[in-house]
Design an enzyme around this catalytic site. Sequence first.
Site, PDB file in Angstrom:
ATOM      1  N   ASP A  32      65.133  54.004  22.282  1.00  0.00           N
ATOM      2  CA  ASP A  32      66.477  54.171  22.845  1.00  0.00           C
ATOM      3  C   ASP A  32      66.495  53.676  24.293  1.00  0.00           C
ATOM      4  O   ASP A  32      65.575  53.937  25.071  1.00  0.00           O
ATOM      5  CB  ASP A  32      66.897  55.641  22.776  1.00  0.00           C
ATOM      6  CG  ASP A  32      68.400  55.811  22.917  1.00  0.00           C
ATOM      7  OD1 ASP A  32      69.051  56.197  21.940  1.00  0.00           O
ATOM      8  OD2 ASP A  32      68.935  55.532  24.029  1.00  0.00           O
ATOM      9  N   GLN A  96      78.501  60.453  18.500  1.00  0.00           N
ATOM     10  CA  GLN A  96      78.164  59.127  17.951  1.00  0.00           C
ATOM     11  C   GLN A  96      78.863  58.057  18.777  1.00  0.00           C
ATOM     12  O   GLN A  96      80.081  58.106  18.968  1.00  0.00           O
ATOM     13  CB  GLN A  96      78.568  59.005  16.468  1.00  0.00           C
ATOM     14  CG  GLN A  96      78.084  57.691  15.861  1.00  0.00           C
ATOM     15  CD  GLN A  96      78.338  57.566  14.359  1.00  0.00           C
ATOM     16  OE1 GLN A  96      78.983  58.417  13.743  1.00  0.00           O
ATOM     17  NE2 GLN A  96      77.843  56.481  13.776  1.00  0.00           N
ATOM     18  N   SER A  97      78.077  57.124  19.284  1.00  0.00           N
ATOM     19  CA  SER A  97      78.654  56.051  20.107  1.00  0.00           C
ATOM     20  C   SER A  97      78.434  54.680  19.490  1.00  0.00           C
ATOM     21  O   SER A  97      79.144  53.735  19.824  1.00  0.00           O
ATOM     22  CB  SER A  97      78.054  56.083  21.521  1.00  0.00           C
ATOM     23  OG  SER A  97      76.655  55.907  21.467  1.00  0.00           O
ATOM     24  N   HIS A 102      72.135  55.736  12.256  1.00  0.00           N
ATOM     25  CA  HIS A 102      70.786  55.751  12.837  1.00  0.00           C
ATOM     26  C   HIS A 102      70.316  57.184  12.973  1.00  0.00           C
ATOM     27  O   HIS A 102      71.118  58.100  13.142  1.00  0.00           O
ATOM     28  CB  HIS A 102      70.765  55.053  14.207  1.00  0.00           C
ATOM     29  CG  HIS A 102      71.819  55.534  15.153  1.00  0.00           C
ATOM     30  ND1 HIS A 102      73.133  55.142  15.057  1.00  0.00           N
ATOM     31  CD2 HIS A 102      71.763  56.400  16.190  1.00  0.00           C
ATOM     32  CE1 HIS A 102      73.842  55.726  16.013  1.00  0.00           C
ATOM     33  NE2 HIS A 102      73.034  56.509  16.709  1.00  0.00           N
ATOM     34  N   HIS A 104      68.052  59.549  15.307  1.00  0.00           N
ATOM     35  CA  HIS A 104      67.310  59.721  16.562  1.00  0.00           C
ATOM     36  C   HIS A 104      66.039  60.513  16.269  1.00  0.00           C
ATOM     37  O   HIS A 104      66.075  61.487  15.509  1.00  0.00           O
ATOM     38  CB  HIS A 104      68.125  60.551  17.564  1.00  0.00           C
ATOM     39  CG  HIS A 104      69.392  59.924  18.041  1.00  0.00           C
ATOM     40  ND1 HIS A 104      69.476  59.299  19.266  1.00  0.00           N
ATOM     41  CD2 HIS A 104      70.625  59.850  17.488  1.00  0.00           C
ATOM     42  CE1 HIS A 104      70.720  58.864  19.434  1.00  0.00           C
ATOM     43  NE2 HIS A 104      71.438  59.188  18.374  1.00  0.00           N
TER      44      HIS A 104
HETATM   45  P1  AMP Z   1      74.677  57.703  19.149  1.00  0.00           P
HETATM   46  O1  AMP Z   1      75.320  58.099  20.449  1.00  0.00           O
HETATM   47  O2  AMP Z   1      74.181  58.855  18.313  1.00  0.00           O
HETATM   48  O3  AMP Z   1      75.586  56.771  18.374  1.00  0.00           O
HETATM   49  O4  AMP Z   1      73.367  56.899  19.523  1.00  0.00           O
HETATM   50  C1  AMP Z   1      73.405  55.579  19.974  1.00  0.00           C
HETATM   51  C2  AMP Z   1      72.205  55.390  20.845  1.00  0.00           C
HETATM   52  O5  AMP Z   1      72.007  54.017  21.032  1.00  0.00           O
HETATM   53  C3  AMP Z   1      72.344  56.027  22.237  1.00  0.00           C
HETATM   54  O6  AMP Z   1      71.349  57.025  22.400  1.00  0.00           O
HETATM   55  C4  AMP Z   1      72.149  54.843  23.177  1.00  0.00           C
HETATM   56  O7  AMP Z   1      71.411  55.173  24.329  1.00  0.00           O
HETATM   57  C5  AMP Z   1      71.426  53.847  22.299  1.00  0.00           C
HETATM   58  N1  AMP Z   1      71.592  52.456  22.675  1.00  0.00           N
HETATM   59  C6  AMP Z   1      72.716  51.825  23.078  1.00  0.00           C
HETATM   60  N2  AMP Z   1      72.477  50.532  23.319  1.00  0.00           N
HETATM   61  C7  AMP Z   1      71.154  50.330  23.072  1.00  0.00           C
HETATM   62  C8  AMP Z   1      70.294  49.187  23.139  1.00  0.00           C
HETATM   63  N3  AMP Z   1      70.726  47.979  23.532  1.00  0.00           N
HETATM   64  N4  AMP Z   1      68.995  49.357  22.827  1.00  0.00           N
HETATM   65  C9  AMP Z   1      68.530  50.571  22.454  1.00  0.00           C
HETATM   66  N5  AMP Z   1      69.297  51.672  22.349  1.00  0.00           N
HETATM   67  C10 AMP Z   1      70.587  51.561  22.653  1.00  0.00           C
END
Ligand code: AMP
Length: 116
Positions: A32, A96-97, A102, A104
């Site tokens: 991450d 979720q962003s 995925h 974690h």
């Molecule tokens: P979520 O908020 O559960 O959707 O998790 C998305 C995750 O992706 C977050 O923890 C971000 O920090 C991570 N993330 C966003 N962009 C990247 C990237 N380019 N490489 C690795 N992780 C990322």
Amino acid sequence: MSEQSCLFCKIIAKQIPVDFVHQDDRSVVIRDINPQAPTHLLVIPLEHIESLDEASQKEEELLGHLLRVAARVAKGEGLGESGYRSVINTGAGVGQSVFHLHVHVLGGRSMNWPPG
Ligand code: AMP
Ligand code: ZN
């Protein structure tokens, strides 16, 4: 979100250079970019599925695979003894962003329950 504009699809397609901790025929694992624990990995299916909510019966085997990969990479990071947390955020309201499913995998520090 379409696959064309999906960050994780771009990472899988190597349009964005990222080191893969693990790769197989159904998933990749990356670190991450904004780690919330000393170890913070993301287990990502190659297939674009927006969320756990979008996963259908035909993805049951894939979902099991993602969890087994989560356990394997956690052990590979030395978290077998201390433990680790596997989290799937489903929906913007719970954090979720990135709308490509995925898992974690977090570890390397003590954690509270319930999560915030
Ligand atoms: P979520 O908020 O559960 O959707 O998790 C998305 C995750 O992706 C977050 O923890 C971000 O920090 C991570 N993330 C966003 N962009 C990247 C990237 N380019 N490489 C690795 N992780 C990322
Ligand atoms: Zn995607």
